[in-house]
Design a protein around this motif. Structure first.
Motif, PDB file in Angstrom:
ATOM      1  N   PRO A 179       0.924  -1.301   0.148  1.00 45.50           N
ATOM      2  CA  PRO A 179      -0.045   0.090  -0.080  1.00 45.50           C
ATOM      3  C   PRO A 179       0.842   1.146  -0.057  1.00 45.50           C
ATOM      4  CG  PRO A 179       0.034  -0.891   2.066  1.00 45.50           C
ATOM      5  CD  PRO A 179       0.760  -1.992   1.319  1.00 45.50           C
ATOM      6  N   GLY A 180       0.198   2.182  -0.546  1.00 47.70           N
ATOM      7  CA  GLY A 180       0.848   3.614  -0.503  1.00 47.70           C
ATOM      8  C   GLY A 180       2.066   4.090  -1.504  1.00 47.70           C
ATOM      9  N   LEU A 181       2.193   3.125  -2.653  1.00 49.20           N
ATOM     10  CA  LEU A 181       3.142   3.407  -3.403  1.00 49.20           C
ATOM     11  C   LEU A 181       2.931   3.726  -4.726  1.00 49.20           C
ATOM     12  CD1 LEU A 181       6.011   0.476  -2.704  1.00 49.20           C
ATOM     13  CD2 LEU A 181       5.791   2.962  -1.698  1.00 49.20           C
ATOM     14  N   GLY A 182       1.395   3.655  -4.942  1.00 48.28           N
ATOM     15  CA  GLY A 182       0.943   3.865  -6.159  1.00 48.28           C
ATOM     16  C   GLY A 182       0.817   3.305  -7.340  1.00 48.28           C
ATOM     17  N   GLY A 183       1.091   1.954  -7.249  1.00 46.80           N
ATOM     18  CA  GLY A 183       1.545   0.856  -8.113  1.00 46.80           C
ATOM     19  C   GLY A 183       0.379   0.870  -9.054  1.00 46.80           C
ATOM     20  N   ARG A 184      -0.958   0.917  -8.714  1.00 46.35           N
ATOM     21  CA  ARG A 184      -1.902   0.545  -9.740  1.00 46.35           C
ATOM     22  C   ARG A 184      -2.055   1.969 -10.676  1.00 46.35           C
ATOM     23  NH1 ARG A 184      -6.511  -2.676  -7.789  1.00 46.35           N
ATOM     24  NH2 ARG A 184      -5.821  -3.920  -6.205  1.00 46.35           N
ATOM     25  N   ASP A 185      -1.669   3.114  -9.916  1.00 45.50           N
ATOM     26  CA  ASP A 185      -1.760   4.408 -10.831  1.00 45.50           C
ATOM     27  C   ASP A 185      -0.733   4.418 -11.770  1.00 45.50           C
ATOM     28  OD1 ASP A 185      -3.878   5.023  -9.102  1.00 45.50           O
ATOM     29  OD2 ASP A 185      -2.219   6.259  -7.918  1.00 45.50           O
ATOM     30  N   ASN A 186       0.233   3.881 -11.653  1.00 50.94           N
ATOM     31  CA  ASN A 186       1.297   3.661 -12.649  1.00 50.94           C
ATOM     32  C   ASN A 186       1.081   2.530 -13.847  1.00 50.94           C
ATOM     33  OD1 ASN A 186       2.653   5.773 -11.793  1.00 50.94           O
ATOM     34  ND2 ASN A 186       3.724   4.489 -10.142  1.00 50.94           N
ATOM     35  N   ARG A 212      -5.234  -0.991 -17.907  1.00 53.14           N
ATOM     36  CA  ARG A 212      -5.771  -2.303 -17.624  1.00 53.14           C
ATOM     37  C   ARG A 212      -6.261  -2.811 -16.440  1.00 53.14           C
ATOM     38  NH1 ARG A 212      -4.795  -0.934 -22.330  1.00 53.14           N
ATOM     39  NH2 ARG A 212      -3.607  -2.225 -24.061  1.00 53.14           N
ATOM     40  N   PRO A 213      -6.695  -3.979 -16.285  1.00 51.87           N
ATOM     41  CA  PRO A 213      -7.531  -4.517 -15.036  1.00 51.87           C
ATOM     42  C   PRO A 213      -6.232  -4.915 -13.960  1.00 51.87           C
ATOM     43  CG  PRO A 213      -8.763  -5.423 -16.694  1.00 51.87           C
ATOM     44  CD  PRO A 213      -7.498  -4.494 -17.313  1.00 51.87           C
ATOM     45  N   VAL A 214      -6.253  -4.726 -12.769  1.00 46.02           N
ATOM     46  CA  VAL A 214      -5.443  -5.240 -11.808  1.00 46.02           C
ATOM     47  C   VAL A 214      -6.095  -6.060 -10.893  1.00 46.02           C
ATOM     48  CG1 VAL A 214      -3.633  -4.668 -10.236  1.00 46.02           C
ATOM     49  CG2 VAL A 214      -3.867  -3.022 -12.195  1.00 46.02           C
TER      50      VAL A 214
END
Length: 185
Positions: A165-172, A176-178
Motif C-alpha cells: 500500500p501507499g506506493l501508487g503501483g496501480r496508478d502507474n 488495464r485491469p489489476v
C-alpha cells in the motif's frame, strides 16, 4: 463473483496471511519486506495462490501468461500450466542470448531493463496477462507492458499475489485491469 471464486480467493488469502514472512528494514531501513518464499515452499499454500491467480488470469482472457523475472516465473509458469497456456519469461537485461528486444525503465535508485527474445515466440495480437508476486510502484510491470506492446502483443491485465500500500503501483499501470489476490492491509 461466484461462491467458487470467493472460496478460491479466500483460500489463497488465508495461505498468504499464514505463510508470508515479514522482514523489517529490508532491502533498506524503513521497508517491511513481504517474503513469499514460505508460501511457495508449502504445497497447499502454493496451490491455493496459483488457483486464485489462474482464475483471475482466465477472466482477463489470457492467451499467454507473462511471468516477470524472477518470482513471477514460479507463479506465472504454474498459472500457465494450470490453464493449458504458454508462458512468456520476461527477463532482466543480459539473461537472454541475442537477438532481444529491450525496454529500459526508471527505479528509485537508477535504471533497469527487461528483455524478450526477438525470435522464436510470436506474441503479436495475443492477450497476455502479466503475473508477479508483488505490486509495489508498478515500474517493472509498466516496463513489461511497454516491452510486450513493442512486439505487438496486448497486455489484457495484471495479476499479483500481494500489493504494497501507499506506493501508487496501480496508478502507474494505466487502463488495464489489476487483480490482487490479497488486497493491501
Amino acid at each position: 463473483m461466484s461462491e467458487q471464486a470467493l472460496s478460491t480467493f479466500d483460500r489463497a488469502r488465508e495461505a498468504l496471511d499464514k505463510k508470508t514472512r515479514y522482514v523489517q528494514d529490508f532491502p533498506e531501513k524503513g521497508v517491511l519486506f513481504e517474503d513469499l518464499t514460505p508460501v511457495l515452499g508449502d504445497a497447499e499454500s502454493f496451490a491455493a495462490v496459483v488457483d486464485a491467480m489462474a482464475e483471475a488470469a482466465e477472466k482477463l482472457n489470457a492467451e499467454i501468461i507473462g511471468g516477470l523475472d524472477a518470482r513471477g516465473f514460479f507463479l506465472g509458469s504454474a498459472v500457465a500450466y494450470k490453464l493449458g497456456l504458454g508462458v512468456l519469461a520476461i527477463r532482466k537485461k543480459g539473461k537472454l542470448p541475442p537477438p532481444v528486444v529491450t525496454q529500459e525503465y526508471e527505479l528509485e535508485y537508477g535504471t533497469a531493463a527487461l528483455e524478450l527474445p526477438s525470435e522464436g515466440i510470436d506474441i503479436a495480437g495475443k492477450n497476455i496477462v502479466l503475473i508477479d508476486d508483488v505490486l509495489a510502484t508498478g515500474g517493472t510491470l509498466g516496463a513489461a507492458r511497454k516491452l510486450i506492446e513493442s512486439c505487438d502483443g496486448h497486455v489484457s491485465g495484471y495479476v499479483l499475489a500481494i500489493e504494497v500500500p501507499g506506493l501508487g503501483g496501480r496508478d502507474n499501470l494505466g487502463d488495464r485491469p489489476v487483480i490482487v489476490v490479497r488486497d493491501p492491509q
